[in-house]
Design a protein around this motif. Structure first.
Motif, PDB file in Angstrom:
ATOM      1  N   GLY A  61      53.958 -40.140  38.051  1.00 50.79           N
ATOM      2  CA  GLY A  61      53.155 -39.187  38.820  1.00 50.79           C
ATOM      3  C   GLY A  61      51.750 -39.693  39.035  1.00 50.79           C
ATOM      4  N   PRO A  62      50.815 -38.797  39.343  1.00 55.14           N
ATOM      5  CA  PRO A  62      49.445 -39.203  39.646  1.00 55.14           C
ATOM      6  C   PRO A  62      48.727 -39.780  38.429  1.00 55.14           C
ATOM      7  CG  PRO A  62      49.640 -36.814  39.682  1.00 55.14           C
ATOM      8  CD  PRO A  62      51.016 -37.363  39.466  1.00 55.14           C
ATOM      9  N   ALA A  63      47.777 -40.679  38.690  1.00 56.02           N
ATOM     10  CA  ALA A  63      47.003 -41.310  37.620  1.00 56.02           C
ATOM     11  C   ALA A  63      45.714 -40.530  37.370  1.00 56.02           C
ATOM     12  CB  ALA A  63      46.678 -42.747  37.995  1.00 56.02           C
ATOM     13  N   PHE A  64      45.353 -40.407  36.111  1.00 57.88           N
ATOM     14  CA  PHE A  64      44.126 -39.739  35.706  1.00 57.88           C
ATOM     15  C   PHE A  64      43.324 -40.696  34.833  1.00 57.88           C
ATOM     16  CE2 PHE A  64      46.791 -36.302  36.917  1.00 57.88           C
ATOM     17  CZ  PHE A  64      45.960 -35.279  37.323  1.00 57.88           C
ATOM     18  N   ALA A  65      42.014 -40.579  34.881  1.00 55.98           N
ATOM     19  CA  ALA A  65      41.125 -41.400  34.067  1.00 55.98           C
ATOM     20  C   ALA A  65      40.025 -40.500  33.506  1.00 55.98           C
ATOM     21  CB  ALA A  65      40.517 -42.519  34.902  1.00 55.98           C
ATOM     22  N   PRO A  66      39.490 -40.846  32.331  1.00 57.32           N
ATOM     23  CA  PRO A  66      38.449 -40.005  31.744  1.00 57.32           C
ATOM     24  C   PRO A  66      37.109 -40.143  32.454  1.00 57.32           C
ATOM     25  CG  PRO A  66      38.847 -41.909  30.355  1.00 57.32           C
ATOM     26  CD  PRO A  66      39.861 -41.964  31.458  1.00 57.32           C
ATOM     27  N   ALA A  67      36.360 -39.055  32.458  1.00 55.47           N
ATOM     28  CA  ALA A  67      34.978 -39.035  32.952  1.00 55.47           C
ATOM     29  C   ALA A  67      34.207 -38.087  32.037  1.00 55.47           C
ATOM     30  CB  ALA A  67      34.921 -38.546  34.385  1.00 55.47           C
ATOM     31  N   VAL A  68      32.965 -38.416  31.748  1.00 53.49           N
ATOM     32  CA  VAL A  68      32.128 -37.562  30.903  1.00 53.49           C
ATOM     33  C   VAL A  68      31.095 -36.882  31.793  1.00 53.49           C
ATOM     34  CG1 VAL A  68      30.573 -37.471  28.925  1.00 53.49           C
ATOM     35  CG2 VAL A  68      32.502 -39.072  28.913  1.00 53.49           C
ATOM     36  N   VAL A  69      31.053 -35.553  31.700  1.00 53.81           N
ATOM     37  CA  VAL A  69      30.147 -34.750  32.530  1.00 53.81           C
ATOM     38  C   VAL A  69      29.312 -33.832  31.637  1.00 53.81           C
ATOM     39  CG1 VAL A  69      31.687 -34.813  34.529  1.00 53.81           C
ATOM     40  CG2 VAL A  69      31.857 -32.924  32.905  1.00 53.81           C
ATOM     41  N   LEU A  70      28.244 -33.299  32.209  1.00 53.87           N
ATOM     42  CA  LEU A  70      27.420 -32.328  31.482  1.00 53.87           C
ATOM     43  C   LEU A  70      28.161 -30.991  31.436  1.00 53.87           C
ATOM     44  CD1 LEU A  70      23.907 -33.154  32.968  1.00 53.87           C
ATOM     45  CD2 LEU A  70      24.921 -33.949  30.820  1.00 53.87           C
ATOM     46  N   THR A  71      28.367 -30.475  30.243  1.00 53.20           N
ATOM     47  CA  THR A  71      29.157 -29.269  30.038  1.00 53.20           C
ATOM     48  C   THR A  71      28.624 -28.077  30.836  1.00 53.20           C
ATOM     49  OG1 THR A  71      29.718 -30.029  27.821  1.00 53.20           O
ATOM     50  CG2 THR A  71      30.064 -27.691  28.283  1.00 53.20           C
ATOM     51  N   ASP A  72      27.325 -27.859  30.791  1.00 50.73           N
ATOM     52  CA  ASP A  72      26.787 -26.686  31.475  1.00 50.73           C
ATOM     53  C   ASP A  72      26.730 -26.829  32.999  1.00 50.73           C
ATOM     54  OD1 ASP A  72      24.660 -28.425  31.673  1.00 50.73           O
ATOM     55  OD2 ASP A  72      23.236 -27.139  30.605  1.00 50.73           O
ATOM     56  N   SER A  73      27.139 -27.993  33.526  1.00 52.78           N
ATOM     57  CA  SER A  73      27.137 -28.181  34.980  1.00 52.78           C
ATOM     58  C   SER A  73      28.521 -27.958  35.599  1.00 52.78           C
ATOM     59  CB  SER A  73      26.662 -29.588  35.333  1.00 52.78           C
ATOM     60  OG  SER A  73      27.654 -30.554  35.033  1.00 52.78           O
ATOM     61  N   ILE A  74      29.538 -27.735  34.776  1.00 51.50           N
ATOM     62  CA  ILE A  74      30.901 -27.584  35.282  1.00 51.50           C
ATOM     63  C   ILE A  74      31.050 -26.237  36.001  1.00 51.50           C
ATOM     64  CG2 ILE A  74      33.345 -27.383  34.664  1.00 51.50           C
ATOM     65  CD1 ILE A  74      32.741 -29.206  32.256  1.00 51.50           C
ATOM     66  N   GLN A  75      31.511 -26.317  37.261  1.00 46.25           N
ATOM     67  CA  GLN A  75      31.760 -25.109  38.050  1.00 46.25           C
ATOM     68  C   GLN A  75      33.089 -25.266  38.750  1.00 46.25           C
ATOM     69  OE1 GLN A  75      28.528 -24.777  40.800  1.00 46.25           O
ATOM     70  NE2 GLN A  75      27.123 -23.976  39.280  1.00 46.25           N
TER      71      GLN A  75
END
Length: 79
Positions: A61-75
């Motif tokens: 199936g589709p490929a996924f890769a990790p990314a690190v983001v700012l927690t309080d910016s997730i919408q």
């Protein structure tokens, strides 16, 4: 990752700094799966869809890769 993975569309600001030591800015759109990992210091690791990593006719199936983001910016993105 199997083909049954549920994904969601979010926007978030990437965590980290550029080569000059300035914080990364700019909100990015991501198609992410439901897994999220708290990395502390207001950072969350998400797993984002990467079409460029898909293998043609892949049984996985589709490929996924990790990314690190700012927690309080997730919408969540609404259509």
């Amino acid at each position: 990752m199997d083909a049954q993975t549920s994904t969601t569309h979010i926007t978030a600001v990437p965590a980290g700094r550029d080569r000059d030591g300035n914080p990364l800015t700019g909100r990015h759109d991501y198609e992410a799966d439901s897994r999220r990992e708290d990395w502390g210091d207001n950072c969350t690791r998400i797993f984002v869809r990467r079409p460029d990593l898909d293998v043609a006719n892949s049984k996985w199936g589709p490929a996924f890769a990790p990314a690190v983001v700012l927690t309080d910016s997730i919408q969540a993105v609404t259509a």
